[in-house]
Design a protein around this motif. Structure first.
Motif, short mmCIF file in Angstrom:
data_model
loop_
_atom_site.label_atom_id
_atom_site.label_comp_id
_atom_site.label_asym_id
_atom_site.label_seq_id
_atom_site.Cartn_x
_atom_site.Cartn_y
_atom_site.Cartn_z
N ALA A 384 79.46 25.79 43.96
CA ALA A 384 78.65 26.47 44.96
C ALA A 384 78.34 25.58 46.15
O ALA A 384 78.17 26.06 47.28
CB ALA A 384 77.36 26.98 44.33
N CYS A 385 78.29 24.26 45.94
CA CYS A 385 78.06 23.35 47.05
C CYS A 385 79.27 23.30 47.97
O CYS A 385 79.14 23.14 49.18
CB CYS A 385 77.73 21.95 46.52
N VAL A 386 80.46 23.46 47.40
CA VAL A 386 81.68 23.54 48.20
C VAL A 386 81.64 24.78 49.08
O VAL A 386 81.98 24.76 50.26
CB VAL A 386 82.93 23.55 47.30
N VAL A 387 81.21 25.91 48.49
CA VAL A 387 81.10 27.15 49.25
C VAL A 387 80.10 26.99 50.39
O VAL A 387 80.34 27.44 51.52
CB VAL A 387 80.66 28.30 48.32
N GLU A 443 70.76 31.83 37.88
CA GLU A 443 71.20 33.20 38.05
C GLU A 443 72.59 33.22 38.68
O GLU A 443 72.88 32.45 39.60
CB GLU A 443 70.21 33.97 38.92
N SER A 444 73.43 34.12 38.23
CA SER A 444 74.81 34.18 38.68
C SER A 444 74.90 34.40 40.18
O SER A 444 74.31 35.34 40.72
CB SER A 444 75.56 35.30 37.95
N GLY A 445 75.64 33.51 40.85
CA GLY A 445 75.92 33.68 42.27
C GLY A 445 74.77 33.35 43.19
O GLY A 445 74.85 33.59 44.40
N ILE A 446 73.69 32.76 42.67
CA ILE A 446 72.50 32.51 43.49
C ILE A 446 72.14 31.02 43.45
O ILE A 446 71.90 30.47 42.37
CB ILE A 446 71.30 33.34 42.99
N ALA A 451 69.99 25.18 41.65
CA ALA A 451 69.76 25.37 40.22
C ALA A 451 70.09 24.10 39.45
O ALA A 451 69.39 23.73 38.49
CB ALA A 451 70.60 26.53 39.69
N GLY A 452 71.14 23.41 39.88
CA GLY A 452 71.47 22.13 39.25
C GLY A 452 70.36 21.12 39.44
O GLY A 452 69.99 20.39 38.50
N TYR A 453 69.79 21.06 40.63
CA TYR A 453 68.68 20.15 40.91
C TYR A 453 67.46 20.52 40.07
O TYR A 453 66.83 19.64 39.45
CB TYR A 453 68.34 20.22 42.40
#
Length: 502
Positions: A384-387, A443-446, A451-453
């Protein structure tokens, strides 16, 4: 560093010398790079020695190049002179200047230039930017070719630059040397990144850490499976449980201030030597790139390798958590609950979110064992960070505004850019588990990076801590900014600049 005479200071690097020379006319280079700037509004007038170039051929736009042969500049003849467009001076950014000069270096290298002079007289604030320029050139000279086998009949002469001459004031010499050291450290990290996973196993990388420590005035200890088990590092052990390769935690200690008992900073890196996703297996497409999931730990090793050479005056500990994430009958599974070494529990919902599970133990160990004033982790954590940021910046998440600002300033100076993401407490709700302290996905896609942090918070100890997600910047799939494809060493230069400012 040796002073050859008044205007020339010479360093010896690995196969390529860096020199400081005060004037272009004093150079003995066969080739040169001349950065040229546009005037306000984009107007450009070529220098007198380049009148044969029409404005239609070369207009000074950023990254534009034109190669002239057998050119006389002042009283000096050059076999090759590369005109390098820099755009408008008032619009130029440090990162673009560094990338343009490194790309020009590569262009001349490909033309078999042996000695290259780089005119830096018109580069503003050159002393501040020189370490980034020198390190980028050192990195531009790197390629990973150790496994290429060629028949004698197919071998071609290899382009090799013997010397780079930086045309600038003698006071810049120390900054050139600094950049050379940092570039070598980044290349060391890149060599580790680029190793395939059948070679770069956890035990292999731990042995490399020991070898490097012996040559870099560091102390090193490695914790294997038995030691990790005694310490209750069950999160790290869970991720490793599906692999035939045992995990290893490599701890590198540098005491730049031996009179001080405590530790100024702990730098923790995720070192997943290959990430198949485990039971939550990844798609086969681009799975080969998962050898780069160890990039955070490689950056830690690279940065630690240069602390002594840069005379960092602080006490720094580097912690590299090496595991391999594989599916098997012994692998950890979705639905498992594991307890980290600080007693906090993790509900595993996706075994492909393994990096944060590994870091949970590594961060908790760093906090419990060293109580550092500052704790930083670096990891290829989320797609998600790449996105969100692509391949131009890493994401930084940090609740401490002063620490975050210092890291961003260091990122701008080093050329390894960071972009802050929000860390509001409301995000923590997304990783709360009904049956454990946290669950390992949100949550998926959010808000995936955040969320990792939020997941890592219970393991970081509540002090000054920054989380850096390098998923988009750890590797290049094709050459860019003068660098070859493969590992970028991202985080090495950033960390070393930051350590110097502590």
């Amino acid at each position: 560093m040796k002073k050859a005479h008044t205007n020339k200071i010479q360093f010896q690097g690995d196969g390529m010398k860096f020199l400081q020379i005060s004037k272009l006319g004093e150079s003995n280079a066969d080739s040169c790079i001349i950065p040229l700037w546009q005037k306000k509004g984009g107007a450009f007038e070529p220098p007198a020695w380049a009148k044969e170039i029409s404005k239609g051929e070369f207009g000074g736009a950023s990254a534009q190049m034109a190669l002239l042969r057998n050119v006389k500049i002042g009283n000096k003849n050059f076999e090759k002179a590369l005109m390098l467009g820099m755009g408008e001076m008032q619009m130029a950014q440090a990162g673009a200047i560094v990338a343009n000069i490194a790309s020009a270096f590569c262009a001349l290298k490909q033309k078999f230039a042996s000695k290259i002079a780089i005119e830096l007289g018109e580069v503003s604030d050159v002393q501040k930017i020189l370490p980034a320029i020198a390190s980028q050139i050192k990195m531009a000279d790197y390629s990973f070719e150790k496994y290429i086998v060629k028949d004698e009949k197919d071998k071609q002469p290899k382009a090799q630059v013997q010397e780079v001459q930086f045309i600038c004031a003698p006071s810049c010499a120390a900054q050139i040397k600094r950049g050379e050291i940092i570039g070598n450290a980044a290349n060391y990290a890149r060599s580790l990144q680029n190793e395939p996973s059948n070679i770069a196993t956890p035990s292999y990388l731990a042995s490399r850490a020991k070898k490097m420590a012996g040559a870099s005035a560091l102390s090193c200890k490695v914790l294997g499976k038995k030691e990790l088990s005694k310490l209750g590092m069950n999160a790290m052990l869970a991720v490793a449980s599906g692999s035939a390769q045992e995990p290893a935690l490599a701890i590198l200690e540098y005491r730049g201030n031996p009179s001080k008992k405590g530790w100024d900073c702990a730098f923790v890196g995720k070192g997943v030597t290959f990430d198949s996703g485990g039971i939550s297996i990844k798609p086969s497409r681009a799975m080969d790139e998962m050898k780069f999931d160890k990039s955070g730990a490689c950056a830690v090793m690279g940065a630690m390798s240069a602390c002594k050479s840069l005379d960092i005056k602080k006490n720094i500990v580097g912690i590299c958590a090496f595991v391999e994430n594989m599916p098997s009958g012994t692998a950890y599974k979705p639905g498992d609950i594991v307890r980290a070494c600080n007693g906090k529990t993790i509900e595993v919902l996706n075994t492909d979110a393994e990096g944060r599970v590994v870091l949970a133990d590594a961060l908790a160990y760093a906090q419990k064992t060293y109580s550092p004033q500052i704790l930083i982790d670096i990891a290829t954590l989320t797609g998600a960070c790449v996105v969100a940021l692509g391949d131009l910046a890493a994401g930084i998440m940090c609740d401490d505004e002063k620490l975050c600002e210092k890291l961003i300033v260091s990122s701008n100076e080093s050329g390894e850019r960071l972009w802050p993401l929000p860390t509001w407490a409301e995000y923590d709700e997304k990783v709360k588990s009904e049956i454990a302290t946290v669950k390992n996905i949100g949550e998926s896609g959010i808000a995936g990076p955040i969320a990792g942090y939020s997941f890592l918070k219970p393991f970081a100890g509540g002090g000054k801590w920054a989380h850096i997600d390098i998923a988009g910047v750890n590797r290049l799939l094709k050459p860019k900014w003068g660098l070859s494809f493969g590992g970028t060493g991202f985080g090495v230069r950033l960390a070393l600049v930051f350590f110097s400012k502590l």
